[in-house]
Write a protein that holds these residues in place. Structure first.
Motif, PDB file in Angstrom:
ATOM      1  N   GLY A   1       0.782  -1.230   0.000  1.00 25.05           N
ATOM      2  CA  GLY A   1       0.000   0.000   0.000  1.00 25.05           C
ATOM      3  C   GLY A   1       0.809   1.272   0.000  1.00 25.05           C
ATOM      4  N   GLY A   2       2.024   1.219  -0.568  1.00 24.72           N
ATOM      5  CA  GLY A   2       2.855   2.417  -0.629  1.00 24.72           C
ATOM      6  C   GLY A   2       3.755   2.615   0.570  1.00 24.72           C
ATOM      7  N   LYS A   3       3.732   1.686   1.522  1.00 25.40           N
ATOM      8  CA  LYS A   3       4.609   1.793   2.694  1.00 25.40           C
ATOM      9  C   LYS A   3       6.066   1.664   2.253  1.00 25.40           C
ATOM     10  CE  LYS A   3       5.662   1.928   7.099  1.00 25.40           C
ATOM     11  NZ  LYS A   3       5.402   3.130   7.915  1.00 25.40           N
ATOM     12  N   ARG A   4       6.895   2.560   2.725  1.00 23.33           N
ATOM     13  CA  ARG A   4       8.309   2.540   2.341  1.00 23.33           C
ATOM     14  C   ARG A   4       9.015   1.312   2.908  1.00 23.33           C
ATOM     15  NH1 ARG A   4      12.788   7.341   3.615  1.00 23.33           N
ATOM     16  NH2 ARG A   4      14.580   6.240   2.726  1.00 23.33           N
ATOM     17  N   VAL A   5       9.796   0.649   2.070  1.00 23.19           N
ATOM     18  CA  VAL A   5      10.603  -0.485   2.505  1.00 23.19           C
ATOM     19  C   VAL A   5      12.006  -0.004   2.859  1.00 23.19           C
ATOM     20  CG1 VAL A   5      11.689  -2.653   1.797  1.00 23.19           C
ATOM     21  CG2 VAL A   5       9.327  -2.163   1.115  1.00 23.19           C
ATOM     22  N   GLU A   6      12.439  -0.329   4.065  1.00 21.05           N
ATOM     23  CA  GLU A   6      13.806  -0.044   4.503  1.00 21.05           C
ATOM     24  C   GLU A   6      14.554  -1.371   4.461  1.00 21.05           C
ATOM     25  OE1 GLU A   6      14.808   2.946   5.227  1.00 21.05           O
ATOM     26  OE2 GLU A   6      12.967   4.085   5.667  1.00 21.05           O
ATOM     27  N   TYR A   7      15.249  -1.639   3.365  1.00 15.02           N
ATOM     28  CA  TYR A   7      15.886  -2.947   3.263  1.00 15.02           C
ATOM     29  C   TYR A   7      17.279  -2.952   3.862  1.00 15.02           C
ATOM     30  CZ  TYR A   7      18.251  -1.371  -1.129  1.00 15.02           C
ATOM     31  OH  TYR A   7      19.007  -0.717  -2.068  1.00 15.02           O
ATOM     32  N   CYS A   8      17.676  -4.151   4.294  1.00  7.83           N
ATOM     33  CA  CYS A   8      19.029  -4.395   4.782  1.00  7.83           C
ATOM     34  C   CYS A   8      19.669  -5.339   3.774  1.00  7.83           C
ATOM     35  CB  CYS A   8      18.981  -5.020   6.178  1.00  7.83           C
ATOM     36  SG  CYS A   8      20.616  -5.370   6.875  1.00  7.83           S
ATOM     37  N   HIS A   9      20.574  -4.824   2.972  1.00 11.44           N
ATOM     38  CA  HIS A   9      21.123  -5.616   1.879  1.00 11.44           C
ATOM     39  C   HIS A   9      22.158  -6.615   2.394  1.00 11.44           C
ATOM     40  CE1 HIS A   9      23.633  -5.894  -2.043  1.00 11.44           C
ATOM     41  NE2 HIS A   9      22.677  -6.807  -2.028  1.00 11.44           N
ATOM     42  N   ASN A  10      21.863  -7.888   2.190  1.00 15.02           N
ATOM     43  CA  ASN A  10      22.821  -8.962   2.415  1.00 15.02           C
ATOM     44  C   ASN A  10      23.596  -9.111   1.110  1.00 15.02           C
ATOM     45  OD1 ASN A  10      24.094 -11.468   2.924  1.00 15.02           O
ATOM     46  ND2 ASN A  10      22.260 -12.587   2.242  1.00 15.02           N
ATOM     47  N   PRO A  11      24.809  -8.575   1.017  1.00 12.71           N
ATOM     48  CA  PRO A  11      25.489  -8.462  -0.271  1.00 12.71           C
ATOM     49  C   PRO A  11      25.892  -9.809  -0.859  1.00 12.71           C
ATOM     50  CG  PRO A  11      26.948  -7.789   1.494  1.00 12.71           C
ATOM     51  CD  PRO A  11      25.607  -7.998   2.112  1.00 12.71           C
ATOM     52  N   THR A  12      25.939  -9.860  -2.173  1.00  7.52           N
ATOM     53  CA  THR A  12      26.346 -11.066  -2.888  1.00  7.52           C
ATOM     54  C   THR A  12      27.797 -10.957  -3.324  1.00  7.52           C
ATOM     55  OG1 THR A  12      25.886 -12.465  -4.814  1.00  7.52           O
ATOM     56  CG2 THR A  12      25.498 -10.099  -5.080  1.00  7.52           C
TER      57      THR A  12
ATOM     58  N   ILE B   1      28.493 -16.055  13.328  1.00  5.32           N
ATOM     59  CA  ILE B   1      27.968 -14.697  13.293  1.00  5.32           C
ATOM     60  C   ILE B   1      28.856 -13.866  12.368  1.00  5.32           C
ATOM     61  CG2 ILE B   1      27.336 -12.651  14.625  1.00  5.32           C
ATOM     62  CD1 ILE B   1      25.665 -15.132  15.262  1.00  5.32           C
ATOM     63  N   THR B   2      28.352 -13.516  11.214  1.00  7.20           N
ATOM     64  CA  THR B   2      29.118 -12.758  10.229  1.00  7.20           C
ATOM     65  C   THR B   2      28.734 -11.279  10.296  1.00  7.20           C
ATOM     66  OG1 THR B   2      27.454 -13.065   8.508  1.00  7.20           O
ATOM     67  CG2 THR B   2      29.154 -14.775   8.708  1.00  7.20           C
ATOM     68  N   GLU B   3      29.447 -10.478   9.516  1.00 10.35           N
ATOM     69  CA  GLU B   3      29.152  -9.046   9.467  1.00 10.35           C
ATOM     70  C   GLU B   3      27.721  -8.796   9.000  1.00 10.35           C
ATOM     71  OE1 GLU B   3      28.897  -5.014   9.419  1.00 10.35           O
ATOM     72  OE2 GLU B   3      30.288  -6.310  10.525  1.00 10.35           O
ATOM     73  N   GLU B   4      27.208  -9.659   8.125  1.00  9.28           N
ATOM     74  CA  GLU B   4      25.829  -9.498   7.642  1.00  9.28           C
ATOM     75  C   GLU B   4      24.829  -9.625   8.787  1.00  9.28           C
ATOM     76  OE1 GLU B   4      28.494 -10.139   4.471  1.00  9.28           O
ATOM     77  OE2 GLU B   4      28.124 -11.464   6.196  1.00  9.28           O
ATOM     78  N   VAL B   5      25.125 -10.500   9.737  1.00 12.38           N
ATOM     79  CA  VAL B   5      24.269 -10.656  10.918  1.00 12.38           C
ATOM     80  C   VAL B   5      24.328  -9.396  11.775  1.00 12.38           C
ATOM     81  CG1 VAL B   5      23.833 -12.005  13.009  1.00 12.38           C
ATOM     82  CG2 VAL B   5      24.578 -13.161  10.910  1.00 12.38           C
ATOM     83  N   ASP B   6      25.536  -8.928  12.039  1.00 13.67           N
ATOM     84  CA  ASP B   6      25.691  -7.715  12.845  1.00 13.67           C
ATOM     85  C   ASP B   6      25.012  -6.515  12.182  1.00 13.67           C
ATOM     86  OD1 ASP B   6      27.165  -9.075  14.777  1.00 13.67           O
ATOM     87  OD2 ASP B   6      29.096  -8.587  13.845  1.00 13.67           O
ATOM     88  N   GLN B   7      25.094  -6.458  10.857  1.00 12.44           N
ATOM     89  CA  GLN B   7      24.459  -5.364  10.122  1.00 12.44           C
ATOM     90  C   GLN B   7      22.941  -5.409  10.287  1.00 12.44           C
ATOM     91  OE1 GLN B   7      25.452  -5.288   5.939  1.00 12.44           O
ATOM     92  NE2 GLN B   7      23.946  -3.714   5.464  1.00 12.44           N
TER      93      GLN B   7
END
Length: 224
Positions: free
Chosen positions: A39-50, A76-82
């Motif tokens: 419904g137009g709600k802004r998505v704040e994504y957390c990118h798990n990089p490839t 526990i990787t940096e992606e988890v901490d992020q």
């Protein structure tokens, strides 16, 4: 009262963490589609990089799988901490009465599972988790007291049988309960049916989008 639900005056934030093989451009494209669904709600994504430099980068894909394998073993990787930082910031932004709606796909569900080790019970109680094809099942327990948890799996999803609790739930013969919902594949290709925005999971995502709008968005917001 709206569609049988009271629209709650809560501040909300919609977050999303992805699985393997998602570049920044995939996230930006998916963000637009998910925002429309919600419904137009802004998505704040957390990118798990490839590790992939392009869509046909086999070595990068293997690198992504290797990283997910170490996380499956509990690393526990940096992606988890992020993601921990991302969720804590979202919770702080919505305040004590607010709600964070968190979409986790594939490896993103595993990263979310590992992130719970660094979240307080109070923080988790403000999070609704919506997982799709998760490499880990997320459940509402005394140790992980999420406000709500649901795990969607296509019955041909290749990750389903890497998650014992999900596989056991499927073998028990039920289609859905409060925590698991098993879907008939729309395509018949396990890879396509695992895609978050493919036909199988998109249907469930659309239902979740309607639920979000009915629960948390007022009529005026939805007409804007």
């Amino acid at each position: 009262l709206l569609f049988g639900h009271v629209v709650e005056a809560r501040r909300t934030r919609l977050t999303w963490v992805n699985g393997i093989a998602y570049g920044r451009h995939h996230m930006d494209e998916g963000k637009v589609k998910i925002e429309k669904i919600f419904g137009g709600k802004r998505v704040e994504y957390c990118h798990n990089p490839t590790a992939m430099s392009h869509d046909d980068d086999t070595l990068g894909y293997i690198g992504d799988l290797t990283q997910a394998g170490t996380q499956k073993l509990g690393r526990i990787t940096e992606e988890v901490d992020q993601l921990v930082r991302h969720l804590k910031e979202a919770i702080a932004a919505v305040g004590k009465r607010g709600r964070v709606i968190h979409i986790a796909h594939s490896q993103g569900a595993l990263i979310t599972h590992l992130a719970t080790k660094q979240l307080s019970s109070l923080e988790m109680s403000q999070i609704e988790v919506i997982a799709f094809g998760g490499a880990a099942a997320l459940r509402k327990t005394p140790q992980t007291p999420f406000h709500r948890c649901v795990n969607y799996y296509s019955v041909n999803d290749p990750l389903l049988f890497l998650v014992p609790t999900a596989a056991q739930a499927l073998r028990s013969g039920f289609v859905a309960n409060d925590e698991f919902c098993f879907l008939s594949p729309k395509v018949g290709d396990p890879i396509e049916d695992h895609n978050l925005l493919g036909p199988t999971y998109a249907d469930a995502l659309i239902w979740e989008g309607y639920r979000f709008q009915n629960m948390y968005q007022g009529v005026v917001y939805r007409k804007m």
